[in-house]
Motif scaffolding. Structure first.
Motif, PDB file in Angstrom:
ATOM      1  N   THR A 229     -31.137  20.566 -14.392  1.00  0.00           N
ATOM      2  CA  THR A 229     -30.415  20.935 -15.619  1.00  0.00           C
ATOM      3  C   THR A 229     -30.151  19.758 -16.550  1.00  0.00           C
ATOM      4  OG1 THR A 229     -28.278  20.662 -14.503  1.00  0.00           O
ATOM      5  CG2 THR A 229     -29.283  22.859 -14.442  1.00  0.00           C
ATOM      6  N   ASP A 230     -30.562  18.560 -16.172  1.00  0.00           N
ATOM      7  CA  ASP A 230     -30.315  17.411 -17.049  1.00  0.00           C
ATOM      8  C   ASP A 230     -31.026  17.565 -18.392  1.00  0.00           C
ATOM      9  OD1 ASP A 230     -28.742  16.264 -15.155  1.00  0.00           O
ATOM     10  OD2 ASP A 230     -30.298  14.936 -14.353  1.00  0.00           O
ATOM     11  N   SER A 231     -32.201  18.135 -18.390  1.00  0.00           N
ATOM     12  CA  SER A 231     -32.975  18.311 -19.617  1.00  0.00           C
ATOM     13  C   SER A 231     -33.098  19.780 -20.010  1.00  0.00           C
ATOM     14  CB  SER A 231     -34.377  17.704 -19.454  1.00  0.00           C
ATOM     15  OG  SER A 231     -35.047  18.296 -18.355  1.00  0.00           O
ATOM     16  N   LEU A 232     -32.103  20.566 -19.559  1.00  0.00           N
ATOM     17  CA  LEU A 232     -32.165  22.006 -19.806  1.00  0.00           C
ATOM     18  C   LEU A 232     -31.550  22.359 -21.159  1.00  0.00           C
ATOM     19  CD1 LEU A 232     -32.995  24.659 -18.378  1.00  0.00           C
ATOM     20  CD2 LEU A 232     -30.629  24.831 -17.561  1.00  0.00           C
ATOM     21  N   ASP A 233     -32.099  23.387 -21.770  1.00  0.00           N
ATOM     22  CA  ASP A 233     -31.533  23.880 -23.030  1.00  0.00           C
ATOM     23  C   ASP A 233     -30.109  24.375 -22.778  1.00  0.00           C
ATOM     24  OD1 ASP A 233     -31.250  26.661 -24.805  1.00  0.00           O
ATOM     25  OD2 ASP A 233     -32.048  24.943 -25.912  1.00  0.00           O
ATOM     26  N   TRP A 234     -29.193  24.025 -23.694  1.00  0.00           N
ATOM     27  CA  TRP A 234     -27.791  24.353 -23.478  1.00  0.00           C
ATOM     28  C   TRP A 234     -27.540  25.851 -23.472  1.00  0.00           C
ATOM     29  CZ3 TRP A 234     -24.189  21.646 -21.372  1.00  0.00           C
ATOM     30  CH2 TRP A 234     -24.242  20.242 -21.409  1.00  0.00           C
ATOM     31  N   ALA A 235     -28.300  26.607 -24.231  1.00  0.00           N
ATOM     32  CA  ALA A 235     -28.120  28.059 -24.240  1.00  0.00           C
ATOM     33  C   ALA A 235     -28.442  28.653 -22.874  1.00  0.00           C
ATOM     34  CB  ALA A 235     -28.993  28.680 -25.328  1.00  0.00           C
ATOM     35  N   LEU A 236     -29.540  28.189 -22.284  1.00  0.00           N
ATOM     36  CA  LEU A 236     -29.907  28.667 -20.951  1.00  0.00           C
ATOM     37  C   LEU A 236     -28.868  28.238 -19.926  1.00  0.00           C
ATOM     38  CD1 LEU A 236     -31.821  29.994 -18.955  1.00  0.00           C
ATOM     39  CD2 LEU A 236     -33.207  27.906 -18.979  1.00  0.00           C
ATOM     40  N   TYR A 237     -28.374  27.009 -20.067  1.00  0.00           N
ATOM     41  CA  TYR A 237     -27.356  26.519 -19.129  1.00  0.00           C
ATOM     42  C   TYR A 237     -26.079  27.358 -19.222  1.00  0.00           C
ATOM     43  CZ  TYR A 237     -24.093  23.388 -16.776  1.00  0.00           C
ATOM     44  OH  TYR A 237     -23.152  22.873 -15.929  1.00  0.00           O
TER      45      TYR A 237
END
Length: 283
Positions: A229-237
């Motif tokens: 999740t370090d490079s995950l899109d914030w919406a998906l997170y």
């Protein structure tokens, strides 16, 4: 005439050399008789033999009882004065830890979670609407290393020591009845979020990794794709966090998990001290 003959025989006997003593044959002579007499043993060697009590060489090599601070109790084990002081220290430490123990029994987690404890590992299980949610954590190494250093620097002489808080990593598994895959979310408590109550909307735990694993298998496969999740899109997170909250894994749950983990860690610590005392002290 007889007197004169006797005097001549006595004079001749006096002038005749004496006959040598008869020799014993070499074959019958004792070997010890042919060796020169042994020299006298040095005084030091004799004194050591006397100190040994005539019991032989083993008496010289056997250590004295009670040497080097040893305490004999008859059990055959090694016990020293240091062990005795260590056991007394542990006795006092156990008493102090029991005085400050907040929970004599493990606290419950609200929301219908069932608790299973196996040593240092705990599992919370909840079933809702065809899904099974399990949260697993281990209290080993769950106290941040910087906690003791910070408390010692910030503590004033008149203040009481602040309580140590156990903040373990935990794994959430979501299993649906009609699928053969389990959604696995690896979560942890960021150090900068612990004890931060200033922001009401801030999450006190975060999702670190997400993956699918075969349902019913204890060994997860490293070949399965793992989402970091370090490079995950914030919406998906955010959707992943809402997915957990809808199943009861939210900030309230995280607070109660920390309380449960802290109580379990303290309980296991006291048990460890008691086992260590029994190990050091002769029973």
């Amino acid at each position: 005439m007889l007197l004169a003959r006797s005097l001549r025989a006595a004079a001749a006997a006096a002038l005749r050399p004496p006959l040598p003593a008869p020799r014993r044959p070499l074959s019958s002579a004792s070997p010890r008789a042919l060796l020169p007499p042994p020299a006298a043993a040095p005084a030091l060697a004799r004194s050591l033999w006397q100190l040994g009590g005539g019991a032989g060489r083993t008496a010289l090599l056997r250590p004295r009882r009670g040497s080097a601070g040893r305490v004999s109790c008859g059990c055959g084990g090694l016990h020293t004065e240091g062990d005795k002081a260590f056991a007394q220290f542990l006795t006092d430490e156990i008493k102090e830890e029991k005085k400050i123990q907040k929970h004599k029994s493990l606290p419950k987690v609200s929301g219908g979670w069932e608790l299973e404890v196996h040593g240092t590992e705990a599992k919370l299980v909840r079933k809702i609407a065809g899904e099974k949610i399990t949260v697993t954590f281990n209290i080993n190494n769950s106290i941040p290393p910087s906690a003791e250093e910070d408390t010692q620097e910030q503590q004033k002489p008149d203040e009481q020591e602040p309580e140590l808080t156990s903040t373990p990593n935990f794994v959430v598994e979501v299993i649906k009845d009609d699928t053969k895959q389990t959604l696995v979310l690896d979560c942890h408590f960021p150090e900068d979020e612990i004890g931060n109550e200033g922001e009401e909307e801030s999450d006190i735990f975060t999702i670190r990794e997400v993956s699918f694993q075969p349902t019913g298998e204890s060994d997860w496969k490293d070949t399965n794709y793992t989402l970091n999740t370090d490079s995950l899109d914030w919406a998906l997170y955010d959707h992943l966090m809402d997915f957990l909250a809808d199943r009861g894994v939210d900030n309230t749950f995280a607070d109660e998990l920390v309380e449960l983990s802290t109580a379990l860690e303290h309980q296991e610590y006291i048990k460890f001290l008691e086992d260590l005392k029994s190990f050091v002290k002769c029973q």
